[in-house]
Design a protein around this motif. Structure first.
Motif: not given
Length: 313
Positions: A21-24, A56-57, A64-67
């Protein structure tokens, strides 16, 4: 064991989620050039359309949830610059087997030479073998690795008659990289096993065993070695997994198409999706190494209480 394993896995997963999460989020602060191969030739409208197609918009929590949703399905995204429109998982799948092969052979050589060297140094403490082993360890730690790596390549290629261009199908081309990657771990295992065995040799159970008539060699290798190996075993899984990831310098020196240097390359190319996927791999390696190290210690020494160990943490 099951309860302890469940807690460790849960803690490891939580650690991974936090790291990713932090890296994202940090990558979203990076310049958007990392998502387009021909950024300089694109119009502002094309850039905005591209960002929207990649999601990305959207608000950051949605991204984050999608990732994590895609991650659970095995989707690490697409490389945008390093290998345009190629899945990150495919790029890693092409390189990881090479690094696994190189790292596995390096760890085998390290253990086969490092452990016996440390045990014999402790057995013949302050004698000629101990002095030679100490000299080897000091040289490996004091001399920059790049220096003896170059000498190994310079003279080793002539000695075993191999070229500078690496060939995966020829076993002779694996000899020099494996030796180069093994030297540091041989020195590490030798130094610490000797230290642990010397410490163990001063304990009461050793004096009792000798008083019962056991030979010094039997006490050294049947009792002292076993107990001294337990704390060292904790680092073996982590060392193995880190070795599998590959050495940046070694793989670059011998032009080995493995994982070594890949993270540096994609950072320079600003391929944010590739950076994200490789960081995930490195985070998994670190967490799994710690997990397997703890479990290996418990398996080797039943005296270690899981409840106590967990409480100490």
């Amino acid at each position: 064991m099951i309860k302890y394993l469940g807690k460790r896995i849960a803690r490891s997963l939580l650690t991974l989620v936090i790291i990713l999460t932090v890296v994202f989020c940090l990558l979203r602060l990076m310049p958007i050039e990392g998502y387009f191969q021909n950024f300089d030739k694109m119009t502002e409208q094309q850039i905005q359309v591209g960002l929207k197609e990649m999601g990305l918009t959207d608000p950051l929590p949605v991204q984050v949830l999608r990732f994590f949703k895609d991650l659970l399905q095995g989707d690490l995204g697409m490389s945008r610059i390093y290998r345009a429109n190629v899945p990150v998982s495919q790029v890693l799948a092409d390189k990881i087997p090479v690094s696994i092969r190189l790292g596995s052979w390096s760890m085998v050589v390290s253990l086969l030479f490092g452990l016996p060297m440390g045990a014999l140094m402790a057995r013949y403490k302050y004698r000629w073998f101990d002095r030679i082993g100490t000299l080897f360890i000091v040289c490996i730690q004091a001399v920059p690795a790049a220096v003896y790596f170059l000498y190994i390549q310079l003279y080793g290629t002539k000695l075993i008659d191999v070229g500078l261009l690496f060939q995966m199908d020829d076993p002779k081309y694996w000899v020099l990289p494996v030796i180069s990657m093994s030297l540091g771990n041989i020195a590490f295992y030798g130094m610490w096993l000797r230290r642990y065995m010397v410490d163990e040799s001063n304990k009461d159970y050793v004096k009792l065993a000798k008083a019962k008539g056991m030979s010094e060699g039997s006490v050294m290798f049947k009792h002292i070695f076993r107990n001294a190996f337990v704390p060292l075993a904790q680092y073996i899984p982590t060392a193995f997994l880190n070795t599998v990831i590959g050495s940046i310098y070694i793989e670059s020196l011998y032009s080995i198409p493995g994982m070594g240097g890949l993270l540096v390359t994609v950072i320079k190319k600003h391929d944010n999706t590739m950076v994200q996927g490789i960081v995930l791999l490195y985070a998994c390696v670190g967490v799994l190494g710690l997990l397997f190290g703890d479990l290996l210690m418990v398996l080797l020494d039943p005296r270690i209480s899981l409840g106590k160990k967990e409480g100490d943490r």
